[in-house]
Design a protein around this motif. Sequence first.
Motif, PDB file in Angstrom:
ATOM      1  N   PHE A 128       0.895  -1.331   0.021  1.00  0.00           N
ATOM      2  CA  PHE A 128      -0.068  -0.014  -0.137  1.00  0.00           C
ATOM      3  C   PHE A 128       0.974   1.337   0.097  1.00  0.00           C
ATOM      4  O   PHE A 128       1.644   1.643   0.947  1.00  0.00           O
ATOM      5  N   THR A 129       0.874   2.067  -1.114  1.00  0.00           N
ATOM      6  CA  THR A 129       1.819   3.049  -1.165  1.00  0.00           C
ATOM      7  C   THR A 129       1.120   4.451  -0.913  1.00  0.00           C
ATOM      8  O   THR A 129      -0.275   4.568  -1.239  1.00  0.00           O
ATOM      9  N   LEU A 130       1.933   5.606  -1.148  1.00  0.00           N
ATOM     10  CA  LEU A 130       1.564   6.731  -0.956  1.00  0.00           C
ATOM     11  C   LEU A 130       0.561   7.297  -1.984  1.00  0.00           C
ATOM     12  O   LEU A 130      -0.464   7.864  -1.806  1.00  0.00           O
ATOM     13  N   ALA A 131       0.830   6.625  -3.065  1.00  0.00           N
ATOM     14  CA  ALA A 131       0.068   7.097  -4.421  1.00  0.00           C
ATOM     15  C   ALA A 131      -1.279   6.260  -4.089  1.00  0.00           C
ATOM     16  O   ALA A 131      -2.098   6.871  -4.524  1.00  0.00           O
ATOM     17  N   ASN A 150       5.050  12.668   3.284  1.00  0.00           N
ATOM     18  CA  ASN A 150       5.939  12.220   4.401  1.00  0.00           C
ATOM     19  C   ASN A 150       5.339  10.980   5.181  1.00  0.00           C
ATOM     20  O   ASN A 150       5.108  11.432   6.279  1.00  0.00           O
ATOM     21  N   PRO A 151       5.022  10.082   4.635  1.00  0.00           N
ATOM     22  CA  PRO A 151       4.410   9.342   5.459  1.00  0.00           C
ATOM     23  C   PRO A 151       5.067   8.398   6.575  1.00  0.00           C
ATOM     24  O   PRO A 151       6.392   8.153   6.280  1.00  0.00           O
ATOM     25  N   VAL A 152       4.746   8.173   7.795  1.00  0.00           N
ATOM     26  CA  VAL A 152       5.320   7.626   8.684  1.00  0.00           C
ATOM     27  C   VAL A 152       5.242   5.956   8.493  1.00  0.00           C
ATOM     28  O   VAL A 152       6.027   5.247   8.603  1.00  0.00           O
ATOM     29  N   TRP A 153       4.039   5.576   8.164  1.00  0.00           N
ATOM     30  CA  TRP A 153       3.506   4.313   7.760  1.00  0.00           C
ATOM     31  C   TRP A 153       2.478   4.292   7.144  1.00  0.00           C
ATOM     32  O   TRP A 153       1.514   4.885   7.215  1.00  0.00           O
ATOM     33  N   LEU A 154       2.221   3.042   6.410  1.00  0.00           N
ATOM     34  CA  LEU A 154       0.921   2.842   5.528  1.00  0.00           C
ATOM     35  C   LEU A 154       0.621   1.384   5.605  1.00  0.00           C
ATOM     36  O   LEU A 154       1.639   0.542   5.353  1.00  0.00           O
ATOM     37  N   ARG A 209      -2.655  -2.073   5.258  1.00  0.00           N
ATOM     38  CA  ARG A 209      -4.134  -2.552   5.263  1.00  0.00           C
ATOM     39  C   ARG A 209      -4.204  -3.439   6.243  1.00  0.00           C
ATOM     40  O   ARG A 209      -3.446  -4.110   6.563  1.00  0.00           O
ATOM     41  N   SER A 210      -5.534  -3.426   6.436  1.00  0.00           N
ATOM     42  CA  SER A 210      -6.060  -4.660   7.749  1.00  0.00           C
ATOM     43  C   SER A 210      -7.441  -5.188   7.375  1.00  0.00           C
ATOM     44  O   SER A 210      -7.845  -4.682   6.333  1.00  0.00           O
TER      45      SER A 210
END
Length: 499
Positions: free
Chosen positions: A238-241, A259-263, A265-266
């Motif tokens: 799962f990306t920023l895009a 500037n994601p810290v984390w991404l 899916r759950s």
Amino acid sequence: MMDVIVAGGGPVGMMTAALLHAAGVTVEVYERDCEINPQSRATTLHPRTLEVLTMLDHGQRRISDVLVAEGIQVPHAHFAMLPQQLDYRDLDTPYPYLLTIPQWRTEQLLAEHLHAHAIAVHRGAEVTEVEQSADEVRIRVGETWRTARYLVGADGAHSLTRKATGIDFVGTTPNVAVFAADVHLTEPMSSSQFFWSPVAGHAATVPLPGGIYRVFGAEIADAGLTAEQVRRRQAEQFTLADLREALIRICGRDFGVHNPVWLSRSSNSGRHAEHFREGRIMLAGDAAHVHLPAGGQGLNVGLQDATNLAWKLAAEVNGWAPERLVGGEAGYDRERRPVAQRLVANTLAQDALMHTFSDAGAALREMVGGLIARHGEVSGELSGWLSGLAISYQRPDAAHPLVGTKAPDIPLAEGNLLRALRPDRFLLLDLSGDLPHVVSARVDVTVVTRRPTGWDGVAVALIRPDGHVAYAAEGYDGLSEAISAWTEPRHQPAHLGEL
């Protein structure tokens, strides 16, 4: 031999260890990860959790004091991301708000508490095998076996402890893949924002301390899947895009996420352990229940599990637990498993409200939102449940109506009730000023300086170490028997002075 081993050094495991140690139990923790995970999956602390964290010191303050000073106080909580929110401001608690703070900070404070009290936490030490006999429990860590009288499994949703013990994990299979991320925004917001569309999906943005935002949601294409499709979706990167595209489809804009810290899916799987105790092994937190992360309840219920479990296990270890605390009506499994069942049920209800992307789903949301907006019985019930303040335990038929409820933070002759609680002692509240002298090794007596609402006529109340009412009465007849029934394995009457 160690009294208790805790498998899992997350917040629930560390909370359990801290309270056990405070009750005079020797305990050590084994954690697979080498350090605290900086990716904070949980960001919400509800009022009852802040209350129980008040039991643990942090230097001259309590852990709750530090968290409140650093977190963001939010007076409202959402149910199923409905725009009509629950109002916490009138709740009877020192913490009438939802506190937004990253999970890693809560873990860090708990770790500092354990270090300050010389409680061993072995990191990078994965438990790979579990065995138990009538007298002890053994765990394998690497090539070494460790032995204790009891084991607490706080080792997460995929708990090795639960699997080794053979406890079933019953519930629903997933059919929705949800996304979540901690990011920065070029369009900052001062409060949480919720978006729901019957043709696109739902999303939310929640401010966190430090200028970071939690963004989460689900697209309509990721709902109504098979369990296998959900698993495949979770396995995809799962990306920023991906996040930007999802937000544009759902909200019409991406808020400048960067500037994601984390991404990640759950899923929306909801399960709970069929029972929370097997012999000398107990489960707590995610090892005992998992669910859709709706309303920020998972971490909170887990820390409340630990608070219920620790004092009872300490009583058993130290030899003063009556049967009602071990396997009876007030046992850990008997009290906390129904809480987990309700947790799974209420998150399933939120699941339906959030992920029924249709005109019928929109109508359902409008109806439930309207009920909440009335600030009546529905709103009160949901606020009590999510906040944790209305959770009560089983009351015997003949007992006073207060029995099983959580005691409010009553003003005492010295301080307040929450800060007077100890995990190895009961509090006996004198509300009349005429209480006879009480002699019991497990009871502290204190005078109430202001009678709480709803306690009219109550002369005396016995408060459990976790803050729930064990006994209440308008007179003193039966008090000695009540104290003994909670603090003596053979119910030897406590000594009272002349009545």
